[in-house]
Design a protein around this motif. Structure first.
Motif, short mmCIF file in Angstrom:
data_model
loop_
_atom_site.label_atom_id
_atom_site.label_comp_id
_atom_site.label_asym_id
_atom_site.label_seq_id
_atom_site.Cartn_x
_atom_site.Cartn_y
_atom_site.Cartn_z
N VAL A 70 8.20 -5.40 0.06
CA VAL A 70 8.37 -5.92 -1.31
C VAL A 70 9.74 -5.56 -1.86
O VAL A 70 10.43 -6.40 -2.45
CB VAL A 70 7.24 -5.39 -2.24
CG1 VAL A 70 7.47 -5.81 -3.68
CG2 VAL A 70 5.89 -5.87 -1.75
N GLN A 89 9.45 -9.72 -0.46
CA GLN A 89 8.19 -10.45 -0.32
C GLN A 89 7.36 -10.25 -1.58
O GLN A 89 7.49 -9.23 -2.25
CB GLN A 89 7.38 -9.93 0.88
CG GLN A 89 7.67 -10.55 2.18
CD GLN A 89 6.70 -10.02 3.26
OE1 GLN A 89 6.01 -9.04 3.05
NE2 GLN A 89 6.69 -10.69 4.38
N SER A 90 6.48 -11.16 -1.85
CA SER A 90 5.59 -10.95 -2.99
C SER A 90 4.44 -10.05 -2.55
O SER A 90 4.13 -9.92 -1.36
CB SER A 90 5.05 -12.29 -3.51
OG SER A 90 4.18 -12.85 -2.55
N LEU A 91 3.78 -9.44 -3.53
CA LEU A 91 2.65 -8.55 -3.23
C LEU A 91 1.51 -9.30 -2.56
O LEU A 91 0.86 -8.76 -1.67
CB LEU A 91 2.14 -7.87 -4.51
CG LEU A 91 2.92 -6.65 -4.99
CD1 LEU A 91 2.37 -6.17 -6.33
CD2 LEU A 91 2.83 -5.53 -3.98
N SER A 92 1.28 -10.52 -3.00
CA SER A 92 0.17 -11.29 -2.41
C SER A 92 0.43 -11.59 -0.94
O SER A 92 -0.48 -11.49 -0.11
CB SER A 92 -0.07 -12.59 -3.19
OG SER A 92 1.10 -13.40 -3.16
N ILE A 93 1.67 -11.90 -0.59
CA ILE A 93 2.00 -12.14 0.82
C ILE A 93 1.86 -10.84 1.61
O ILE A 93 1.31 -10.84 2.72
CB ILE A 93 3.43 -12.74 0.97
CG1 ILE A 93 3.48 -14.13 0.37
CG2 ILE A 93 3.87 -12.76 2.42
CD1 ILE A 93 4.88 -14.74 0.31
N PHE A 112 -0.11 -8.26 1.01
CA PHE A 112 -1.52 -7.92 1.21
C PHE A 112 -2.22 -8.90 2.14
O PHE A 112 -3.13 -8.53 2.87
CB PHE A 112 -2.26 -7.81 -0.12
CG PHE A 112 -1.94 -6.53 -0.86
CD1 PHE A 112 -2.27 -5.30 -0.33
CD2 PHE A 112 -1.29 -6.56 -2.08
CE1 PHE A 112 -1.98 -4.13 -1.00
CE2 PHE A 112 -0.99 -5.39 -2.76
CZ PHE A 112 -1.33 -4.17 -2.22
N ASN A 113 -1.80 -10.14 2.13
CA ASN A 113 -2.39 -11.13 3.04
C ASN A 113 -2.01 -10.86 4.49
O ASN A 113 -2.78 -11.15 5.41
CB ASN A 113 -1.97 -12.56 2.65
CG ASN A 113 -2.69 -13.05 1.41
OD1 ASN A 113 -3.77 -12.57 1.08
ND2 ASN A 113 -2.09 -14.01 0.71
N GLU A 114 -0.82 -10.34 4.71
CA GLU A 114 -0.35 -10.09 6.08
C GLU A 114 -0.72 -8.69 6.59
O GLU A 114 -0.49 -8.40 7.77
CB GLU A 114 1.17 -10.28 6.16
CG GLU A 114 1.60 -11.71 5.97
CD GLU A 114 3.11 -11.89 6.02
OE1 GLU A 114 3.84 -10.87 6.10
OE2 GLU A 114 3.56 -13.04 5.98
N GLU A 115 -1.25 -7.85 5.74
CA GLU A 115 -1.61 -6.48 6.16
C GLU A 115 -2.84 -6.51 7.04
O GLU A 115 -3.85 -7.14 6.73
CB GLU A 115 -1.88 -5.58 4.95
CG GLU A 115 -0.64 -4.99 4.32
CD GLU A 115 0.18 -4.16 5.27
OE1 GLU A 115 -0.25 -3.07 5.66
OE2 GLU A 115 1.29 -4.62 5.63
#
Length: 158
Positions: free
Chosen positions: A39, A44-48, A50-53
């Motif tokens: 981030v 990167q955005s937080l949503s991306i 968390f989606n890629e984690e």
């Protein structure tokens, strides 16, 4: 942890709690570092993020953390073991030294008492031998008093 486990610094429970807490804390720090890199640096955005984690992102870091923690805990445990072994050896040495001093202090009165008994019996039987015995006894006792504080005495002396 030392404040909670005052007496059992290296008890199994304390080691287990410390190990697990260190492991969890390490994973949290790794997560925060990944978050900062993704981030903060890569924008990167937080949503991306968390989606890629995925859990698989942490496997190598977890294994590395586990091995390092094992080594660190082993080093502290080994150090504690060596300190206790040294303390035990000091106690044993102190005990042996005290026994040695006690034995030295017991020998002197017995030696003098036995020598005086021999002298007493020699005075009546053979006054000349009693005189020689008294001279020899005084030399021996003088030597004993001179060497009293020494732990080792050379056999070549006198």
């Amino acid at each position: 942890m030392d404040k909670i486990f005052v007496n059992g610094r290296f008890s199994r429970r304390r080691i287990a709690i410390g190990f697990v807490a260190s492991f969890v804390l390490s994973l949290v720090v790794i997560f925060l570092l990944r978050l900062f890199i993704s981030v903060g640096i890569e924008n990167q955005s937080l949503s991306i993020f968390f989606n890629e984690e995925r859990a698989s992102n942490y496997i190598v870091a977890s294994v590395f953390t586990f091995v390092v923690l094992l080594i660190v805990h082993f080093i502290y445990l080994y150090k504690w073991y060596q300190e206790n072994k040294l303390k035990e050896q000091k106690v044993i040495a102190g005990n042996a030294s005290a026994k040695f001093e006690s034995l030295k202090n017991q020998i002197d009165p017995h030696f003098l008492f036995n020598s005086l008994n021999v002298l007493s019996s020699l005075i009546e039987e053979n006054p000349d031998n009693a005189q020689r015995f008294t001279t020899s006894l005084s030399k021996i006792y003088r030597y004993v008093l001179e060497q009293k504080d020494k732990e080792l005495v050379s056999l070549k002396k006198n």
